[in-house]
Design a protein around this motif. Structure first.
Motif, PDB file in Angstrom:
ATOM      1  N   LEU A  31       0.829  -1.208   0.000  1.00  0.00           N
ATOM      2  CA  LEU A  31       0.000   0.000   0.000  1.00  0.00           C
ATOM      3  C   LEU A  31       0.862   1.256   0.000  1.00  0.00           C
ATOM      4  N   CYS A  32       1.908   1.233   0.807  1.00  0.00           N
ATOM      5  CA  CYS A  32       2.803   2.392   0.879  1.00  0.00           C
ATOM      6  C   CYS A  32       3.544   2.596  -0.435  1.00  0.00           C
ATOM      7  N   GLN A  33       3.937   1.506  -1.080  1.00  0.00           N
ATOM      8  CA  GLN A  33       4.641   1.605  -2.351  1.00  0.00           C
ATOM      9  C   GLN A  33       3.771   2.264  -3.428  1.00  0.00           C
ATOM     10  N   ARG A  34       2.460   2.123  -3.288  1.00  0.00           N
ATOM     11  CA  ARG A  34       1.537   2.708  -4.262  1.00  0.00           C
ATOM     12  C   ARG A  34       1.019   4.061  -3.808  1.00  0.00           C
ATOM     13  N   GLY A  35       1.594   4.609  -2.754  1.00  0.00           N
ATOM     14  CA  GLY A  35       1.221   5.930  -2.265  1.00  0.00           C
ATOM     15  C   GLY A  35      -0.079   5.956  -1.491  1.00  0.00           C
ATOM     16  N   LEU A  36      -0.611   4.783  -1.134  1.00  0.00           N
ATOM     17  CA  LEU A  36      -1.877   4.716  -0.391  1.00  0.00           C
ATOM     18  C   LEU A  36      -1.584   4.685   1.107  1.00  0.00           C
ATOM     19  N   VAL A  37      -0.929   5.748   1.586  1.00  0.00           N
ATOM     20  CA  VAL A  37      -0.500   5.778   2.983  1.00  0.00           C
ATOM     21  C   VAL A  37      -1.697   5.818   3.922  1.00  0.00           C
ATOM     22  N   GLY A  38      -2.737   6.590   3.538  1.00  0.00           N
ATOM     23  CA  GLY A  38      -3.937   6.665   4.372  1.00  0.00           C
ATOM     24  C   GLY A  38      -4.571   5.294   4.550  1.00  0.00           C
ATOM     25  N   LYS A  39      -4.641   4.550   3.463  1.00  0.00           N
ATOM     26  CA  LYS A  39      -5.193   3.185   3.518  1.00  0.00           C
ATOM     27  C   LYS A  39      -4.310   2.298   4.389  1.00  0.00           C
ATOM     28  N   ALA A  40      -2.980   2.500   4.280  1.00  0.00           N
ATOM     29  CA  ALA A  40      -2.048   1.704   5.079  1.00  0.00           C
ATOM     30  C   ALA A  40      -2.226   1.989   6.561  1.00  0.00           C
ATOM     31  N   LEU A  41      -2.401   3.273   6.922  1.00  0.00           N
ATOM     32  CA  LEU A  41      -2.611   3.635   8.333  1.00  0.00           C
ATOM     33  C   LEU A  41      -3.936   3.086   8.843  1.00  0.00           C
ATOM     34  N   GLU A  42      -4.952   3.115   7.984  1.00  0.00           N
ATOM     35  CA  GLU A  42      -6.246   2.551   8.368  1.00  0.00           C
ATOM     36  C   GLU A  42      -6.132   1.042   8.621  1.00  0.00           C
ATOM     37  N   PHE A  43      -5.376   0.409   7.745  1.00  0.00           N
ATOM     38  CA  PHE A  43      -5.163  -1.032   7.883  1.00  0.00           C
ATOM     39  C   PHE A  43      -4.360  -1.343   9.145  1.00  0.00           C
ATOM     40  N   ASN A  80      -5.222  -6.913  18.064  1.00  0.00           N
ATOM     41  CA  ASN A  80      -4.073  -7.383  18.861  1.00  0.00           C
ATOM     42  C   ASN A  80      -2.984  -8.025  18.012  1.00  0.00           C
ATOM     43  N   ILE A  81      -2.782  -7.481  16.805  1.00  0.00           N
ATOM     44  CA  ILE A  81      -1.707  -7.951  15.932  1.00  0.00           C
ATOM     45  C   ILE A  81      -0.596  -6.919  15.943  1.00  0.00           C
ATOM     46  N   SER A  82       0.590  -7.340  16.299  1.00  0.00           N
ATOM     47  CA  SER A  82       1.727  -6.418  16.353  1.00  0.00           C
ATOM     48  C   SER A  82       2.385  -6.329  14.981  1.00  0.00           C
ATOM     49  N   PRO A  83       2.427  -5.146  14.373  1.00  0.00           N
ATOM     50  CA  PRO A  83       3.093  -4.999  13.075  1.00  0.00           C
ATOM     51  C   PRO A  83       4.573  -5.322  13.192  1.00  0.00           C
ATOM     52  N   TRP A 113       6.535  -1.072   9.767  1.00  0.00           N
ATOM     53  CA  TRP A 113       6.938   0.237  10.302  1.00  0.00           C
ATOM     54  C   TRP A 113       7.900   0.952   9.351  1.00  0.00           C
ATOM     55  N   GLU A 114       8.795   0.203   8.773  1.00  0.00           N
ATOM     56  CA  GLU A 114       9.759   0.799   7.841  1.00  0.00           C
ATOM     57  C   GLU A 114       9.042   1.424   6.649  1.00  0.00           C
ATOM     58  N   ALA A 115       8.056   0.700   6.092  1.00  0.00           N
ATOM     59  CA  ALA A 115       7.313   1.213   4.939  1.00  0.00           C
ATOM     60  C   ALA A 115       6.568   2.492   5.288  1.00  0.00           C
ATOM     61  N   LEU A 116       5.945   2.525   6.481  1.00  0.00           N
ATOM     62  CA  LEU A 116       5.194   3.706   6.898  1.00  0.00           C
ATOM     63  C   LEU A 116       6.119   4.900   7.133  1.00  0.00           C
ATOM     64  N   LEU A 170       9.105   5.458   5.852  1.00  0.00           N
ATOM     65  CA  LEU A 170       9.656   5.946   4.583  1.00  0.00           C
ATOM     66  C   LEU A 170       8.605   6.727   3.795  1.00  0.00           C
ATOM     67  N   SER A 171       7.369   6.241   3.845  1.00  0.00           N
ATOM     68  CA  SER A 171       6.297   6.925   3.111  1.00  0.00           C
ATOM     69  C   SER A 171       5.978   8.283   3.713  1.00  0.00           C
ATOM     70  N   LEU A 172       6.148   8.421   5.011  1.00  0.00           N
ATOM     71  CA  LEU A 172       5.876   9.688   5.691  1.00  0.00           C
ATOM     72  C   LEU A 172       7.115  10.587   5.733  1.00  0.00           C
ATOM     73  N   ASN A 173       8.179  10.137   5.050  1.00  0.00           N
ATOM     74  CA  ASN A 173       9.418  10.918   4.968  1.00  0.00           C
ATOM     75  C   ASN A 173      10.024  11.185   6.341  1.00  0.00           C
ATOM     76  N   LEU A 174       9.918  10.229   7.232  1.00  0.00           N
ATOM     77  CA  LEU A 174      10.553  10.356   8.543  1.00  0.00           C
ATOM     78  C   LEU A 174      11.893   9.651   8.474  1.00  0.00           C
ATOM     79  N   HIS A 175      12.948  10.419   8.352  1.00  0.00           N
ATOM     80  CA  HIS A 175      14.276   9.846   8.164  1.00  0.00           C
ATOM     81  C   HIS A 175      15.087   9.785   9.446  1.00  0.00           C
ATOM     82  N   THR A 176      14.459  10.116  10.568  1.00  0.00           N
ATOM     83  CA  THR A 176      15.187  10.081  11.830  1.00  0.00           C
ATOM     84  C   THR A 176      15.616   8.659  12.127  1.00  0.00           C
TER      85      THR A 176
END
Length: 348
Positions: free
Chosen positions: A303-315, A323-326, A331-334, A336-342
């Motif tokens: 989803l993140c690779q296709r720019g569907l970040v909102g859908k990814a966050l919803e998912f 109770n599923i731990s990602p 986390w890496e995909a999210l 990178l998609s949000l441009n958080l390079h810290t």
């Protein structure tokens, strides 16, 4: 009994031993009881030893049973086929033994003139199949036929599964043809084993024809049958064909299990059909089936690779709500998609 002027007999002893052999506490009393019986001039008969051997096998004390059996043989006492069958099945049930132990016991038993039946052969065949030694299982099937015992569909199905797991697909073809020539009627387990052999050779069309054939002969396929075909079809990337099979399953009332979902979800992810895969994952969550994080992470990544970040966050929210731990990949995909390079450690 002597106090009441009644003479104990081996039959009396056997009755007592049968009672004592029912639990561990009773077994602890056996040595003293046997010693007392000798002092009372009660000589154990062959039936007494047979009883002890069978009782020990039922309590998984196989080593002790074999020791008594060996003493009987050394003392010239006879061992009947029933006792042999009980000990053999108990040996085959031991997961820590290797094939040579079973073969050795089998050879020694045959030397004594014991005649194995279908159940004995099936015990040995099942043992070697579980050990991943399909060729040895096939050898015992052939020996079974040489001894004049006609194998049933259970015997053939076990051997077929064993040789398929071992990768001997030519032998699998021969076995399947042979059981049909003998007039045996394959059951769903037989067909599943043979369809697995076809699929492992990527003979998908033949596998689908076999599916139709088993239904024509009145054998209803189960979810394992379809999962086998789905797995191979998805690996070759024919997702549209996989969808057809899924529709066919639903039409026939065959409920998809977790394996069914995981196979087709992975196939959709690999073909880039992320939204369809996402819908199926949500279906898994809705049904409260067990789950595996890897597939969920791959969906978020897609989803993140296709720019569907909102859908990814919803998912992601639905995952957490169930109770599923990602995993780290999600986390890496999210990030990178949000441009958080810290730079900071990702959660495992």
């Amino acid at each position: 009994m002597p106090k009441f002027r009644c003479i104990p007999s081996p039959y009396s002893l056997n009755s007592l031993l049968a009672l004592l052999c029912r639990n561990q506490r009773g077994l602890e009393l056996l040595p003293q009881v046997l010693l007392n019986s000798l002092n009372m001039n009660i000589r154990p008969e062959e039936s007494t030893f047979h009883l002890l051997v069978c009782a020990l096998c039922r309590m998984n004390k196989v080593a002790y049973a074999i020791e008594i059996l060996q003493r009987m043989i050394d003392d010239g006492l006879s061992v009947n086929d029933k006792v042999f069958s009980v000990v053999l099945s108990s040996i085959c049930a031991q997961g820590d033994l290797d094939g040579e132990d079973v073969k050795g016991f089998w050879r020694e038993s045959r030397k004594l003139g014991l005649s194995p039946d279908t159940g004995d052969y099936n015990s040995v065949i099942s043992f070697f199949v579980k050990k991943g030694r399909g060729s040895d299982a096939c050898n015992f099937l052939n020996q079974m036929k040489s001894d004049g015992i006609k194998p049933g569909i259970v015997s053939y199905t076990m051997v077929l599964s064993g040789v398929v797991a071992e990768g001997d697909y030519m032998l699998a073809d021969e076995l399947f043809d042979e059981l049909l020539v003998l007039g045996l009627v394959p059951n769903v387990y037989t067909y599943n084993a043979y369809i697995a052999a076809l699929c492992k050779q990527k003979r998908v069309e033949e596998g689908i024809k076999m599916l139709a054939r088993m239904e024509e002969l009145g054998c209803k396929p189960n979810v394992i049958t379809y999962n086998t075909l789905l797995g191979t079809i998805c690996k070759v990337g024919d997702i549209s064909r996989a969808r057809e099979l899924v529709r066919e399953m639903k039409y026939k009332g065959i409920e998809m299990n977790l394996v069914s979902y995981m196979v087709i979800i992975d196939g959709m992810v690999s073909k880039g059909e992320i939204l369809e895969a996402c819908a199926l994952v949500e279906e898994v969550l809705h049904k409260s089936l067990p789950h595996e994080n890897l597939t969920f992470d791959e969906v978020i990544w897609g989803l993140c690779q296709r720019g569907l970040v909102g859908k990814a966050l919803e998912f992601l929210g639905k995952m957490v709500g169930n109770n599923i731990s990602p995993g780290s990949r999600a986390w890496e995909a999210l990030l990178l998609s949000l441009n958080l390079h810290t730079k900071f450690p990702l959660p495992l």
